[in-house]
Design a protein around this motif. Structure first.
Motif, PDB file in Angstrom:
ATOM      1  N   TYR A  58       0.899  -1.384   0.134  1.00  0.00           N
ATOM      2  CA  TYR A  58       0.228  -0.179  -0.135  1.00  0.00           C
ATOM      3  C   TYR A  58       0.478   1.390  -0.015  1.00  0.00           C
ATOM      4  CZ  TYR A  58       1.423  -0.772   5.060  1.00  0.00           C
ATOM      5  OH  TYR A  58       2.113  -1.568   5.612  1.00  0.00           O
ATOM      6  N   ARG A  78      -3.708   0.886  -3.828  1.00  0.00           N
ATOM      7  CA  ARG A  78      -4.397   1.110  -5.741  1.00  0.00           C
ATOM      8  C   ARG A  78      -4.670   0.180  -6.451  1.00  0.00           C
ATOM      9  NH1 ARG A  78       1.101   4.110  -7.385  1.00  0.00           N
ATOM     10  NH2 ARG A  78       2.205   1.597  -6.655  1.00  0.00           N
ATOM     11  N   GLY A  79      -4.221  -0.831  -6.295  1.00  0.00           N
ATOM     12  CA  GLY A  79      -4.952  -2.312  -7.508  1.00  0.00           C
ATOM     13  C   GLY A  79      -6.439  -2.189  -7.479  1.00  0.00           C
ATOM     14  N   PRO A  80      -7.212  -2.859  -6.434  1.00  0.00           N
ATOM     15  CA  PRO A  80      -8.155  -2.862  -5.399  1.00  0.00           C
ATOM     16  C   PRO A  80      -8.814  -1.429  -5.707  1.00  0.00           C
ATOM     17  CG  PRO A  80      -6.691  -3.508  -3.589  1.00  0.00           C
ATOM     18  CD  PRO A  80      -5.877  -3.174  -5.114  1.00  0.00           C
ATOM     19  N   ARG A  81      -8.495   0.000  -5.611  1.00  0.00           N
ATOM     20  CA  ARG A  81      -8.771   1.061  -5.674  1.00  0.00           C
ATOM     21  C   ARG A  81      -9.293   1.198  -4.103  1.00  0.00           C
ATOM     22  NH1 ARG A  81      -7.960   4.170  -9.919  1.00  0.00           N
ATOM     23  NH2 ARG A  81      -9.947   5.394  -8.825  1.00  0.00           N
ATOM     24  N   TRP A 131     -12.866   5.036  -6.188  1.00  0.00           N
ATOM     25  CA  TRP A 131     -12.457   4.181  -4.774  1.00  0.00           C
ATOM     26  C   TRP A 131     -12.996   3.593  -4.173  1.00  0.00           C
ATOM     27  CZ3 TRP A 131      -7.446   4.234  -5.059  1.00  0.00           C
ATOM     28  CH2 TRP A 131      -6.192   4.672  -5.592  1.00  0.00           C
ATOM     29  N   VAL A 153     -10.155  -7.067  -1.279  1.00  0.00           N
ATOM     30  CA  VAL A 153      -9.061  -6.723  -1.723  1.00  0.00           C
ATOM     31  C   VAL A 153      -9.295  -8.295  -2.459  1.00  0.00           C
ATOM     32  CG1 VAL A 153      -6.768  -6.871  -2.556  1.00  0.00           C
ATOM     33  CG2 VAL A 153      -7.555  -5.826  -0.729  1.00  0.00           C
ATOM     34  N   SER A 156     -12.422  -8.077  -4.672  1.00  0.00           N
ATOM     35  CA  SER A 156     -11.788  -7.160  -5.930  1.00  0.00           C
ATOM     36  C   SER A 156     -11.010  -7.486  -6.920  1.00  0.00           C
ATOM     37  CB  SER A 156     -11.703  -6.171  -5.388  1.00  0.00           C
ATOM     38  OG  SER A 156      -9.765  -6.418  -5.115  1.00  0.00           O
ATOM     39  N   ARG A 157     -10.086  -8.959  -7.022  1.00  0.00           N
ATOM     40  CA  ARG A 157      -9.816  -9.115  -8.005  1.00  0.00           C
ATOM     41  C   ARG A 157     -10.340 -10.373  -8.242  1.00  0.00           C
ATOM     42  NH1 ARG A 157      -4.191 -10.661  -4.230  1.00  0.00           N
ATOM     43  NH2 ARG A 157      -3.898  -8.427  -4.241  1.00  0.00           N
ATOM     44  N   THR A 160     -12.546  -8.735 -11.475  1.00  0.00           N
ATOM     45  CA  THR A 160     -11.646  -8.744 -12.864  1.00  0.00           C
ATOM     46  C   THR A 160     -10.870  -9.923 -13.168  1.00  0.00           C
ATOM     47  OG1 THR A 160      -9.565  -8.010 -11.611  1.00  0.00           O
ATOM     48  CG2 THR A 160     -10.610  -6.666 -11.883  1.00  0.00           C
TER      49      THR A 160
END
Length: 160
Positions: A58, A78-81, A131, A153, A156-157, A160
């Protein structure tokens, strides 16, 4: 001003003028206020350590892209906002532990209300920029917070 999903009018924080800062009521109070940290508080560090132990990486104390540069996030994934805030019970008016000081009570009431209004506006700005905002209280268990973030997280992965 905008409106939220329920149609209620949102008050957008511009600036809450609490007036001149009251003088410290004692030298001890003055010392405490000078030492109050904005970043790197003990609860924030505990949450960051727990996140790191779970393999999450992070950024710390940054303004997310697409938002007001003056509004900074405690922990940004950042990746998972995900924008994570570790809010102090006093400064952010925790319903469980937040209390107004007895000295200069009205000044503090205005000051702390302004912080809460700014927090809600920051949440709205971050959400509209894409976000996911997560706010936790300083008294929450860092391991539980890290577990919650880890689940978000992973979710969120999976999308995608």
């Amino acid at each position: 001003m905008g409106s939220d999903i329920s149609g209620k009018l949102l008050v957008v924080y511009r600036y809450v003028d609490a007036g001149p800062a009251p003088p410290a009521t004692s030298e001890a109070t003055s010392r405490v206020m000078r030492r109050t940290r904005r970043v790197g508080t003990a609860p924030e560090l505990a949450v960051r350590r727990a996140l790191h132990r779970r393999g999450l990486r992070y950024l710390v104390d940054v303004a997310p892209p697409g938002t007001n540069r003056r509004r900074r996030v405690d922990v940004l994934l950042r990746g998972p906002r995900i924008a994570l805030f570790v809010d102090g019970c006093f400064w952010h008016s925790c319903p469980e532990h937040g209390q107004l000081p007895k000295a200069n009570r009205e000044w503090w009431r205005v000051k702390l209300h302004g912080v809460v209004v700014r927090d809600r506006d920051t949440d709205a700005q971050l959400t509209s920029a894409g976000w996911l905002v997560v706010r936790v209280w300083e008294h929450e268990d860092p391991g539980d917070v890290a577990d919650q973030i880890t689940r978000l997280v992973a979710g969120s992965r999976a999308k995608t």
